[in-house]
Design a protein around this motif. Structure first.
Motif, PDB file in Angstrom:
ATOM      1  N   GLN A  85       0.825  -1.214   0.000  1.00 29.79           N
ATOM      2  CA  GLN A  85       0.000   0.000   0.000  1.00 29.79           C
ATOM      3  C   GLN A  85       0.858   1.263   0.000  1.00 29.79           C
ATOM      4  O   GLN A  85       0.471   2.290  -0.558  1.00 29.79           O
ATOM      5  CB  GLN A  85      -0.929  -0.015   1.212  1.00 29.79           C
ATOM      6  CG  GLN A  85      -1.986  -1.113   1.162  1.00 29.79           C
ATOM      7  CD  GLN A  85      -2.779  -1.213   2.449  1.00 29.79           C
ATOM      8  OE1 GLN A  85      -2.672  -0.360   3.336  1.00 29.79           O
ATOM      9  NE2 GLN A  85      -3.580  -2.277   2.566  1.00 29.79           N
ATOM     10  N   ALA A  86       2.045   1.185   0.594  1.00 31.71           N
ATOM     11  CA  ALA A  86       2.950   2.333   0.611  1.00 31.71           C
ATOM     12  C   ALA A  86       3.736   2.464  -0.687  1.00 31.71           C
ATOM     13  O   ALA A  86       4.510   3.409  -0.853  1.00 31.71           O
ATOM     14  CB  ALA A  86       3.919   2.209   1.783  1.00 31.71           C
ATOM     15  N   LYS A  87       3.549   1.490  -1.608  1.00 29.59           N
ATOM     16  CA  LYS A  87       4.201   1.509  -2.925  1.00 29.59           C
ATOM     17  C   LYS A  87       5.720   1.394  -2.819  1.00 29.59           C
ATOM     18  O   LYS A  87       6.475   2.176  -3.412  1.00 29.59           O
ATOM     19  CB  LYS A  87       3.801   2.756  -3.724  1.00 29.59           C
ATOM     20  CG  LYS A  87       2.305   2.869  -3.977  1.00 29.59           C
ATOM     21  CD  LYS A  87       1.980   3.989  -4.929  1.00 29.59           C
ATOM     22  CE  LYS A  87       0.472   4.136  -5.107  1.00 29.59           C
ATOM     23  NZ  LYS A  87      -0.173   2.897  -5.568  1.00 29.59           N
ATOM     24  N   ALA A  88       6.177   0.417  -2.026  1.00 28.85           N
ATOM     25  CA  ALA A  88       7.602   0.097  -2.013  1.00 28.85           C
ATOM     26  C   ALA A  88       8.009  -0.406  -3.393  1.00 28.85           C
ATOM     27  O   ALA A  88       7.251  -1.106  -4.064  1.00 28.85           O
ATOM     28  CB  ALA A  88       7.892  -0.957  -0.958  1.00 28.85           C
ATOM     29  N   LYS A  89       9.208  -0.045  -3.820  1.00 29.43           N
ATOM     30  CA  LYS A  89       9.645  -0.394  -5.175  1.00 29.43           C
ATOM     31  C   LYS A  89       9.893  -1.883  -5.311  1.00 29.43           C
ATOM     32  O   LYS A  89       9.518  -2.508  -6.305  1.00 29.43           O
ATOM     33  CB  LYS A  89      10.930   0.381  -5.517  1.00 29.43           C
ATOM     34  CG  LYS A  89      11.415   0.179  -6.938  1.00 29.43           C
ATOM     35  CD  LYS A  89      10.415   0.735  -7.941  1.00 29.43           C
ATOM     36  CE  LYS A  89      10.881   0.577  -9.358  1.00 29.43           C
ATOM     37  NZ  LYS A  89       9.897   1.088 -10.335  1.00 29.43           N
ATOM     38  N   ALA A  90      10.568  -2.473  -4.349  1.00 31.93           N
ATOM     39  CA  ALA A  90      10.843  -3.910  -4.348  1.00 31.93           C
ATOM     40  C   ALA A  90      10.912  -4.377  -2.902  1.00 31.93           C
ATOM     41  O   ALA A  90      11.381  -3.651  -2.024  1.00 31.93           O
ATOM     42  CB  ALA A  90      12.143  -4.232  -5.083  1.00 31.93           C
ATOM     43  N   ILE A  91      10.446  -5.598  -2.656  1.00 38.98           N
ATOM     44  CA  ILE A  91      10.451  -6.181  -1.323  1.00 38.98           C
ATOM     45  C   ILE A  91      11.180  -7.515  -1.410  1.00 38.98           C
ATOM     46  O   ILE A  91      10.829  -8.365  -2.239  1.00 38.98           O
ATOM     47  CB  ILE A  91       9.018  -6.399  -0.793  1.00 38.98           C
ATOM     48  CG1 ILE A  91       8.219  -5.096  -0.829  1.00 38.98           C
ATOM     49  CG2 ILE A  91       9.049  -6.974   0.615  1.00 38.98           C
ATOM     50  CD1 ILE A  91       6.733  -5.283  -0.568  1.00 38.98           C
TER      51      ILE A  91
END
Length: 457
Positions: A85-91
Protein backbone atom coordinates in the motif's frame (compact mmCIF):
# COMPACT_ATOMS: atom_id res chain seq x y z
CA UNK A 1 85.78 -18.18 -6.50
CA UNK A 2 85.57 -21.63 -5.00
CA UNK A 3 82.40 -23.69 -4.84
CA UNK A 4 82.19 -23.06 -1.09
CA UNK A 5 82.41 -19.31 -1.67
CA UNK A 6 79.67 -19.52 -4.33
CA UNK A 7 77.07 -20.73 -1.82
CA UNK A 8 77.94 -17.86 0.51
CA UNK A 9 77.40 -14.96 -1.95
CA UNK A 10 74.73 -12.33 -1.29
CA UNK A 11 73.15 -12.66 -4.70
CA UNK A 12 72.69 -16.42 -4.23
CA UNK A 13 70.96 -15.83 -0.90
CA UNK A 14 68.70 -13.26 -2.62
CA UNK A 15 67.83 -15.84 -5.28
CA UNK A 16 67.02 -18.50 -2.68
CA UNK A 17 64.83 -16.12 -0.66
CA UNK A 18 62.95 -15.06 -3.82
CA UNK A 19 62.24 -18.67 -4.79
CA UNK A 20 61.08 -19.59 -1.28
CA UNK A 21 58.72 -16.59 -1.04
CA UNK A 22 57.42 -17.27 -4.56
CA UNK A 23 56.34 -20.79 -3.61
CA UNK A 24 55.05 -19.63 -0.22
CA UNK A 25 52.94 -16.93 -1.86
CA UNK A 26 50.02 -19.30 -2.33
CA UNK A 27 50.21 -20.59 1.21
CA UNK A 28 47.89 -19.83 4.08
CA UNK A 29 50.22 -17.38 5.85
CA UNK A 30 50.89 -14.99 2.96
CA UNK A 31 47.35 -15.30 1.62
CA UNK A 32 45.98 -14.33 5.02
CA UNK A 33 48.29 -11.32 4.86
CA UNK A 34 46.85 -10.40 1.45
CA UNK A 35 43.30 -10.67 2.83
CA UNK A 36 44.18 -8.58 5.86
CA UNK A 37 45.58 -5.87 3.59
CA UNK A 38 42.42 -6.13 1.46
CA UNK A 39 40.21 -5.67 4.52
CA UNK A 40 42.22 -2.64 5.63
CA UNK A 41 41.82 -1.22 2.14
CA UNK A 42 38.06 -1.75 2.28
CA UNK A 43 37.88 -0.06 5.68
CA UNK A 44 39.90 2.89 4.37
CA UNK A 45 37.66 3.36 1.32
CA UNK A 46 34.68 5.66 1.61
CA UNK A 47 31.58 5.66 -0.57
CA UNK A 48 27.97 6.69 0.04
CA UNK A 49 25.43 3.84 0.13
CA UNK A 50 22.23 3.94 -1.86
CA UNK A 51 19.49 5.86 -0.08
CA UNK A 52 16.95 3.61 -1.77
CA UNK A 53 17.95 0.56 0.30
CA UNK A 54 16.16 0.08 3.63
CA UNK A 55 16.14 -2.81 6.10
CA UNK A 56 13.28 -4.02 8.28
CA UNK A 57 14.90 -6.14 10.98
CA UNK A 58 13.40 -9.08 12.81
CA UNK A 59 15.21 -8.03 15.97
CA UNK A 60 14.94 -8.94 19.64
CA UNK A 61 12.33 -6.24 20.24
CA UNK A 62 10.13 -7.72 17.51
CA UNK A 63 10.43 -11.26 18.86
CA UNK A 64 9.73 -10.09 22.42
CA UNK A 65 6.52 -8.36 21.30
CA UNK A 66 5.22 -10.61 18.52
CA UNK A 67 6.24 -13.99 19.94
CA UNK A 68 8.72 -16.79 19.57
CA UNK A 69 10.28 -17.34 16.16
CA UNK A 70 9.20 -18.58 13.64
CA UNK A 71 6.06 -16.48 13.43
CA UNK A 72 2.80 -17.45 11.74
CA UNK A 73 3.05 -16.37 8.12
CA UNK A 74 0.05 -14.09 8.34
CA UNK A 75 2.32 -11.78 10.37
CA UNK A 76 4.59 -11.45 7.33
CA UNK A 77 1.53 -11.02 5.12
CA UNK A 78 0.43 -7.99 7.13
CA UNK A 79 3.80 -6.32 6.64
CA UNK A 80 3.86 -7.13 2.91
CA UNK A 81 0.39 -5.61 2.52
CA UNK A 82 1.47 -2.47 4.38
CA UNK A 83 4.54 -2.07 2.16
CA UNK A 84 2.45 -2.73 -0.94
CA UNK A 85 0.00 0.00 0.00
CA UNK A 86 2.95 2.33 0.61
CA UNK A 87 4.20 1.51 -2.93
CA UNK A 88 7.60 0.10 -2.01
CA UNK A 89 9.64 -0.39 -5.18
CA UNK A 90 10.84 -3.91 -4.35
CA UNK A 91 10.45 -6.18 -1.32
CA UNK A 92 12.96 -8.93 -0.61
CA UNK A 93 13.11 -11.44 2.22
CA UNK A 94 16.13 -13.35 3.51
CA UNK A 95 13.83 -15.86 5.20
CA UNK A 96 13.57 -19.34 3.68
CA UNK A 97 10.02 -20.60 3.12
CA UNK A 98 11.09 -24.16 2.38
CA UNK A 99 8.25 -26.01 4.14
CA UNK A 100 4.51 -25.45 4.49
CA UNK A 101 3.42 -23.96 7.79
CA UNK A 102 0.48 -26.07 8.90
CA UNK A 103 -1.57 -25.19 11.95
CA UNK A 104 -2.55 -28.40 13.82
CA UNK A 105 -6.19 -27.35 13.75
CA UNK A 106 -6.25 -26.74 9.99
CA UNK A 107 -6.37 -30.45 9.13
CA UNK A 108 -9.47 -30.96 11.31
CA UNK A 109 -11.16 -27.89 9.83
CA UNK A 110 -10.54 -29.26 6.32
CA UNK A 111 -11.99 -32.63 7.31
CA UNK A 112 -15.12 -30.95 8.65
CA UNK A 113 -15.43 -28.92 5.45
CA UNK A 114 -15.17 -32.12 3.38
CA UNK A 115 -17.87 -33.78 5.46
CA UNK A 116 -20.05 -30.68 5.15
CA UNK A 117 -19.64 -30.64 1.36
CA UNK A 118 -20.27 -34.37 0.91
CA UNK A 119 -23.42 -34.09 2.99
CA UNK A 120 -24.65 -31.45 0.58
CA UNK A 121 -25.51 -29.12 3.46
CA UNK A 122 -26.75 -25.72 2.34
CA UNK A 123 -24.69 -22.63 3.25
CA UNK A 124 -25.28 -21.58 6.80
CA UNK A 125 -23.72 -20.16 9.90
CA UNK A 126 -21.81 -23.39 10.61
CA UNK A 127 -20.44 -23.58 7.07
CA UNK A 128 -19.46 -19.92 7.09
CA UNK A 129 -17.72 -20.39 10.42
CA UNK A 130 -15.73 -23.35 9.09
CA UNK A 131 -14.64 -21.41 6.00
CA UNK A 132 -13.69 -18.43 8.14
CA UNK A 133 -11.62 -20.70 10.43
CA UNK A 134 -9.93 -22.34 7.43
CA UNK A 135 -8.99 -18.96 5.98
CA UNK A 136 -7.60 -17.78 9.32
CA UNK A 137 -5.53 -20.92 9.89
CA UNK A 138 -4.16 -21.24 6.34
CA UNK A 139 -1.36 -18.71 6.81
CA UNK A 140 0.56 -19.93 3.74
CA UNK A 141 -2.37 -18.88 1.56
CA UNK A 142 -2.56 -15.50 3.30
CA UNK A 143 1.12 -14.88 2.61
CA UNK A 144 0.80 -16.08 -0.99
CA UNK A 145 -2.15 -13.75 -1.53
CA UNK A 146 -0.09 -10.89 -0.11
CA UNK A 147 2.70 -11.72 -2.56
CA UNK A 148 0.19 -11.74 -5.37
CA UNK A 149 -1.26 -8.36 -4.40
CA UNK A 150 2.25 -6.93 -4.20
CA UNK A 151 3.71 -8.26 -7.42
CA UNK A 152 7.25 -7.22 -6.44
CA UNK A 153 8.39 -9.70 -3.77
CA UNK A 154 11.74 -11.47 -4.28
CA UNK A 155 12.35 -14.71 -2.36
CA UNK A 156 15.55 -16.67 -1.59
CA UNK A 157 16.46 -20.29 -2.15
CA UNK A 158 19.62 -22.15 -1.21
CA UNK A 159 21.66 -24.47 -3.45
CA UNK A 160 24.22 -26.99 -2.26
CA UNK A 161 27.61 -26.01 -3.62
CA UNK A 162 29.76 -28.73 -5.15
CA UNK A 163 30.35 -30.56 -8.40
CA UNK A 164 27.50 -32.99 -9.15
CA UNK A 165 28.40 -36.66 -9.53
CA UNK A 166 25.45 -37.63 -11.65
CA UNK A 167 22.06 -36.41 -12.80
CA UNK A 168 19.54 -34.66 -10.53
CA UNK A 169 16.88 -36.69 -8.74
CA UNK A 170 14.21 -34.41 -10.16
CA UNK A 171 13.88 -31.21 -12.11
CA UNK A 172 13.40 -27.95 -10.30
CA UNK A 173 9.81 -26.66 -10.34
CA UNK A 174 8.88 -24.51 -13.30
CA UNK A 175 8.44 -21.42 -11.10
CA UNK A 176 12.11 -21.78 -10.15
CA UNK A 177 13.30 -22.61 -13.68
CA UNK A 178 11.57 -19.47 -14.92
CA UNK A 179 14.32 -17.54 -13.14
CA UNK A 180 17.14 -19.25 -15.05
CA UNK A 181 19.18 -16.85 -17.19
CA UNK A 182 19.27 -17.40 -20.94
CA UNK A 183 21.60 -14.68 -22.28
CA UNK A 184 24.93 -16.45 -21.75
CA UNK A 185 28.05 -15.53 -23.72
CA UNK A 186 31.63 -16.81 -23.73
CA UNK A 187 33.34 -19.81 -22.20
CA UNK A 188 36.28 -18.17 -20.42
CA UNK A 189 35.06 -18.74 -16.89
CA UNK A 190 32.93 -21.19 -14.98
CA UNK A 191 30.42 -20.30 -12.25
CA UNK A 192 30.41 -22.19 -8.97
CA UNK A 193 28.72 -25.55 -9.47
CA UNK A 194 25.83 -26.89 -7.41
CA UNK A 195 24.81 -30.49 -6.82
CA UNK A 196 21.46 -30.15 -5.06
CA UNK A 197 19.00 -27.77 -3.42
CA UNK A 198 19.14 -27.33 0.34
CA UNK A 199 16.24 -24.90 0.77
CA UNK A 200 13.65 -24.41 -1.92
CA UNK A 201 10.51 -22.25 -1.96
CA UNK A 202 7.18 -23.98 -1.42
CA UNK A 203 4.98 -23.94 -4.50
CA UNK A 204 2.13 -21.80 -3.15
CA UNK A 205 4.57 -18.98 -2.35
CA UNK A 206 6.98 -19.50 -5.23
CA UNK A 207 4.28 -19.10 -7.86
CA UNK A 208 3.22 -15.76 -6.43
CA UNK A 209 6.74 -14.35 -5.99
CA UNK A 210 7.94 -11.87 -8.59
CA UNK A 211 11.40 -13.47 -8.65
CA UNK A 212 13.57 -16.04 -6.89
CA UNK A 213 17.33 -15.83 -6.38
CA UNK A 214 19.92 -17.91 -4.60
CA UNK A 215 21.22 -16.80 -1.19
CA UNK A 216 24.46 -18.80 -1.30
CA UNK A 217 27.74 -17.30 -0.11
CA UNK A 218 31.28 -18.35 -0.97
CA UNK A 219 33.62 -17.91 2.03
CA UNK A 220 37.20 -16.89 1.32
CA UNK A 221 40.21 -18.95 2.43
CA UNK A 222 39.93 -17.51 5.95
CA UNK A 223 36.15 -17.99 6.19
CA UNK A 224 35.27 -14.33 5.66
CA UNK A 225 32.80 -13.12 3.05
CA UNK A 226 34.29 -10.74 0.51
CA UNK A 227 32.56 -11.78 -2.70
CA UNK A 228 29.08 -12.48 -3.98
CA UNK A 229 28.52 -15.25 -6.56
CA UNK A 230 26.23 -13.38 -8.95
CA UNK A 231 25.29 -16.61 -10.73
CA UNK A 232 25.52 -20.33 -10.00
CA UNK A 233 25.31 -23.28 -12.35
CA UNK A 234 22.82 -26.02 -11.55
CA UNK A 235 22.94 -28.86 -14.06
CA UNK A 236 23.69 -26.62 -17.05
CA UNK A 237 21.22 -23.94 -15.96
CA UNK A 238 22.48 -20.55 -14.76
CA UNK A 239 20.62 -19.05 -11.78
CA UNK A 240 21.02 -15.49 -10.45
CA UNK A 241 21.68 -14.40 -6.89
CA UNK A 242 19.02 -12.84 -4.70
CA UNK A 243 20.86 -9.50 -4.76
CA UNK A 244 21.00 -9.52 -8.56
CA UNK A 245 17.25 -10.15 -8.81
CA UNK A 246 16.53 -7.43 -6.23
CA UNK A 247 18.58 -4.95 -8.25
CA UNK A 248 16.80 -6.05 -11.42
CA UNK A 249 13.34 -5.59 -9.90
CA UNK A 250 14.30 -2.14 -8.63
CA UNK A 251 15.25 -1.19 -12.21
CA UNK A 252 12.06 -2.69 -13.69
CA UNK A 253 14.07 -5.49 -15.31
CA UNK A 254 13.67 -9.23 -15.42
CA UNK A 255 15.71 -12.33 -16.25
CA UNK A 256 15.53 -11.54 -19.96
CA UNK A 257 17.41 -8.28 -19.28
CA UNK A 258 20.39 -9.96 -17.58
CA UNK A 259 23.33 -10.90 -19.80
CA UNK A 260 26.19 -13.07 -18.49
CA UNK A 261 29.62 -12.93 -20.11
CA UNK A 262 31.41 -15.93 -18.65
CA UNK A 263 34.55 -15.06 -16.76
CA UNK A 264 34.11 -11.31 -17.37
CA UNK A 265 30.96 -9.61 -16.16
CA UNK A 266 27.22 -9.58 -15.68
CA UNK A 267 25.25 -6.92 -17.51
CA UNK A 268 22.02 -5.75 -15.91
CA UNK A 269 20.35 -3.46 -18.42
CA UNK A 270 22.95 -0.72 -18.95
CA UNK A 271 24.76 -1.61 -15.72
CA UNK A 272 27.90 -3.75 -16.08
CA UNK A 273 29.33 -5.56 -13.05
CA UNK A 274 32.85 -6.96 -13.37
CA UNK A 275 33.46 -10.43 -11.94
CA UNK A 276 36.28 -12.90 -11.44
CA UNK A 277 36.46 -16.08 -13.59
CA UNK A 278 34.00 -17.86 -11.27
CA UNK A 279 31.45 -15.03 -11.74
CA UNK A 280 31.90 -13.57 -8.27
CA UNK A 281 32.20 -9.86 -7.65
CA UNK A 282 33.96 -8.15 -4.75
CA UNK A 283 31.27 -6.50 -2.65
CA UNK A 284 31.82 -3.01 -1.29
CA UNK A 285 31.15 -2.70 2.44
CA UNK A 286 30.04 0.72 3.61
CA UNK A 287 31.20 2.32 6.83
CA UNK A 288 28.94 2.60 9.86
CA UNK A 289 27.67 6.05 10.73
CA UNK A 290 28.26 7.02 14.35
CA UNK A 291 28.19 3.38 15.36
CA UNK A 292 25.00 2.66 13.40
CA UNK A 293 24.59 0.71 10.14
CA UNK A 294 24.98 2.76 6.96
CA UNK A 295 21.43 1.82 5.93
CA UNK A 296 18.12 2.70 7.53
CA UNK A 297 17.35 -0.25 9.83
CA UNK A 298 13.94 -0.32 11.52
CA UNK A 299 12.35 -2.86 13.82
CA UNK A 300 9.77 -5.19 12.26
CA UNK A 301 7.50 -4.59 15.25
CA UNK A 302 7.74 -0.81 14.96
CA UNK A 303 6.63 -0.96 11.33
CA UNK A 304 3.85 -3.52 11.70
CA UNK A 305 2.49 -1.76 14.80
CA UNK A 306 2.38 1.59 12.99
CA UNK A 307 4.97 3.30 15.17
CA UNK A 308 6.99 3.79 11.97
CA UNK A 309 4.62 4.60 9.09
CA UNK A 310 4.92 2.32 6.07
CA UNK A 311 4.87 5.43 3.90
CA UNK A 312 8.54 5.81 4.80
CA UNK A 313 9.31 3.00 2.34
CA UNK A 314 7.67 4.52 -0.73
CA UNK A 315 9.89 3.80 -3.77
CA UNK A 316 12.40 2.04 -1.50
CA UNK A 317 14.07 -1.35 -1.87
CA UNK A 318 12.99 -3.03 1.37
CA UNK A 319 14.95 -5.99 2.72
CA UNK A 320 13.30 -8.03 5.47
CA UNK A 321 15.28 -10.48 7.59
CA UNK A 322 16.48 -11.53 11.05
CA UNK A 323 19.10 -9.62 13.02
CA UNK A 324 18.29 -11.07 16.47
CA UNK A 325 20.96 -13.31 17.95
CA UNK A 326 20.39 -16.99 17.30
CA UNK A 327 17.67 -16.49 14.68
CA UNK A 328 19.45 -15.95 11.36
CA UNK A 329 22.87 -16.50 9.85
CA UNK A 330 25.73 -14.08 10.51
CA UNK A 331 28.95 -13.70 8.52
CA UNK A 332 32.44 -12.34 8.99
CA UNK A 333 33.07 -9.48 6.55
CA UNK A 334 35.86 -6.91 6.11
CA UNK A 335 33.93 -4.46 8.29
CA UNK A 336 32.12 -6.71 10.79
CA UNK A 337 32.84 -9.91 12.73
CA UNK A 338 29.12 -10.84 12.74
CA UNK A 339 27.02 -9.28 9.97
CA UNK A 340 23.43 -10.60 9.64
CA UNK A 341 22.46 -11.95 6.24
CA UNK A 342 19.91 -9.19 5.63
CA UNK A 343 22.56 -6.48 6.15
CA UNK A 344 24.99 -8.37 3.94
CA UNK A 345 22.34 -8.23 1.22
CA UNK A 346 21.89 -4.50 1.79
CA UNK A 347 25.60 -3.89 1.19
CA UNK A 348 25.52 -6.12 -1.88
CA UNK A 349 22.46 -4.53 -3.49
CA UNK A 350 23.83 -1.04 -2.90
CA UNK A 351 27.19 -2.12 -4.36
CA UNK A 352 25.44 -3.29 -7.52
CA UNK A 353 23.22 -0.27 -8.00
CA UNK A 354 25.91 2.29 -7.12
CA UNK A 355 28.61 0.47 -9.11
CA UNK A 356 30.66 0.32 -5.93
CA UNK A 357 32.60 -2.89 -6.16
CA UNK A 358 36.24 -3.83 -6.23
CA UNK A 359 37.69 -5.32 -9.38
CA UNK A 360 40.69 -7.46 -10.16
CA UNK A 361 41.70 -6.30 -13.67
CA UNK A 362 42.56 -8.85 -16.34
CA UNK A 363 46.17 -7.66 -16.33
CA UNK A 364 46.49 -7.99 -12.54
CA UNK A 365 48.27 -11.36 -12.68
CA UNK A 366 50.94 -10.08 -15.07
CA UNK A 367 51.39 -6.89 -13.05
CA UNK A 368 51.81 -8.82 -9.79
CA UNK A 369 54.39 -11.14 -11.39
CA UNK A 370 56.28 -8.16 -12.84
CA UNK A 371 56.42 -6.41 -9.46
CA UNK A 372 57.63 -9.60 -7.80
CA UNK A 373 60.34 -10.03 -10.47
CA UNK A 374 61.56 -6.45 -10.03
CA UNK A 375 61.81 -6.90 -6.26
CA UNK A 376 63.68 -10.20 -6.74
CA UNK A 377 66.14 -8.55 -9.15
CA UNK A 378 66.70 -5.78 -6.61
CA UNK A 379 67.61 -8.37 -3.96
CA UNK A 380 69.80 -10.42 -6.29
CA UNK A 381 71.62 -7.78 -8.33
CA UNK A 382 71.44 -4.39 -6.64
CA UNK A 383 71.19 -4.84 -2.88
CA UNK A 384 74.49 -6.81 -2.56
CA UNK A 385 76.32 -3.83 -4.15
CA UNK A 386 74.89 -1.15 -1.83
CA UNK A 387 76.23 0.12 1.44
CA UNK A 388 74.16 -0.57 4.54
CA UNK A 389 72.67 2.92 4.92
CA UNK A 390 71.70 3.31 1.27
CA UNK A 391 70.34 -0.25 1.13
CA UNK A 392 68.11 0.39 4.14
CA UNK A 393 66.77 3.59 2.58
CA UNK A 394 65.97 2.01 -0.79
CA UNK A 395 64.36 -1.05 0.82
CA UNK A 396 62.19 1.15 3.02
CA UNK A 397 61.17 3.21 -0.02
CA UNK A 398 60.27 0.11 -2.07
CA UNK A 399 58.27 -1.39 0.81
CA UNK A 400 56.40 1.88 1.40
CA UNK A 401 55.71 2.28 -2.33
CA UNK A 402 54.10 -1.16 -2.52
CA UNK A 403 51.90 -0.49 0.51
CA UNK A 404 50.90 2.98 -0.72
CA UNK A 405 50.17 1.64 -4.21
CA UNK A 406 47.92 -1.04 -2.72
CA UNK A 407 45.85 1.48 -0.77
CA UNK A 408 45.72 4.11 -3.51
CA UNK A 409 44.42 1.61 -6.05
CA UNK A 410 41.79 0.34 -3.61
CA UNK A 411 40.58 3.66 -2.25
CA UNK A 412 40.59 5.66 -5.47
CA UNK A 413 40.09 3.08 -8.23
CA UNK A 414 38.37 0.26 -6.32
CA UNK A 415 41.05 -2.00 -7.78
CA UNK A 416 42.80 -4.84 -5.97
CA UNK A 417 46.33 -5.92 -6.80
CA UNK A 418 47.92 -8.49 -4.50
CA UNK A 419 51.16 -6.72 -3.57
CA UNK A 420 51.76 -8.10 -0.10
CA UNK A 421 53.87 -11.03 -1.38
CA UNK A 422 56.46 -8.76 -3.08
CA UNK A 423 56.28 -6.44 -0.04
CA UNK A 424 57.06 -9.43 2.18
CA UNK A 425 59.88 -10.45 -0.16
CA UNK A 426 61.64 -7.08 -0.06
CA UNK A 427 61.39 -6.89 3.73
CA UNK A 428 62.41 -10.47 4.50
CA UNK A 429 65.11 -10.47 1.84
CA UNK A 430 66.68 -7.27 3.17
CA UNK A 431 66.65 -8.55 6.77
CA UNK A 432 68.27 -11.86 5.83
CA UNK A 433 70.94 -10.25 3.67
CA UNK A 434 71.70 -7.66 6.36
CA UNK A 435 71.91 -10.38 9.01
CA UNK A 436 74.22 -12.43 6.79
CA UNK A 437 76.51 -9.43 6.21
CA UNK A 438 76.64 -8.70 9.93
CA UNK A 439 77.52 -12.28 10.79
CA UNK A 440 80.19 -12.45 8.08
CA UNK A 441 81.67 -9.14 9.25
CA UNK A 442 81.72 -10.27 12.87
CA UNK A 443 83.31 -13.58 11.90
CA UNK A 444 85.98 -11.74 9.88
CA UNK A 445 86.63 -9.34 12.76
CA UNK A 446 86.96 -12.24 15.20
CA UNK A 447 89.38 -14.02 12.87
CA UNK A 448 91.43 -10.83 12.46
CA UNK A 449 91.59 -10.38 16.23
CA UNK A 450 92.80 -13.94 16.64
CA UNK A 451 95.48 -13.48 14.01
CA UNK A 452 96.58 -10.20 15.62
CA UNK A 453 96.82 -11.86 19.02
CA UNK A 454 98.89 -14.67 17.55
CA UNK A 455 101.28 -12.20 15.91
CA UNK A 456 101.71 -10.32 19.16
CA UNK A 457 102.65 -13.51 20.93
Amino acid sequence: MTRADFWKTDWFLGLVVSIVVLFAGGGELLQSLERKAYDLGVAATSREPSERVAVIAIDKQSIDNIGRWPWPRDVHARLIDALTQAKAKAIAMTIFFAEPQLDPGLAYINKLLDVYKRAGSPPGVFGDTLREAEAALNTDRQLADAFGRSGNVVLPMLFRLGEPRGKPDRELPDFVRNNALTLIEGREGLPLLTSDVDAQVIESLGRKAAAIGHLNVAPDVDGAIRTEPLVLEHFNQIYPSLSLMIAARSLNLGVSDIRVRMGENVQLGNLTVGTDPSMQFYTFFYKDRDGRPPFAVDSFFDVISGKIPAEKYRDKIVLIGPTAAGVGSVFVTPTSPAMPSVLLQAHTVSSLLQEHFFVVPTWAGLAEKAVFLLVALYLILLLPRLRAGMAAGITAAVFAALIVMHFILMTSQLMWLQLMVPATLVLVGHLLLTTKRFLVTERGKLKSDEQSAESNR
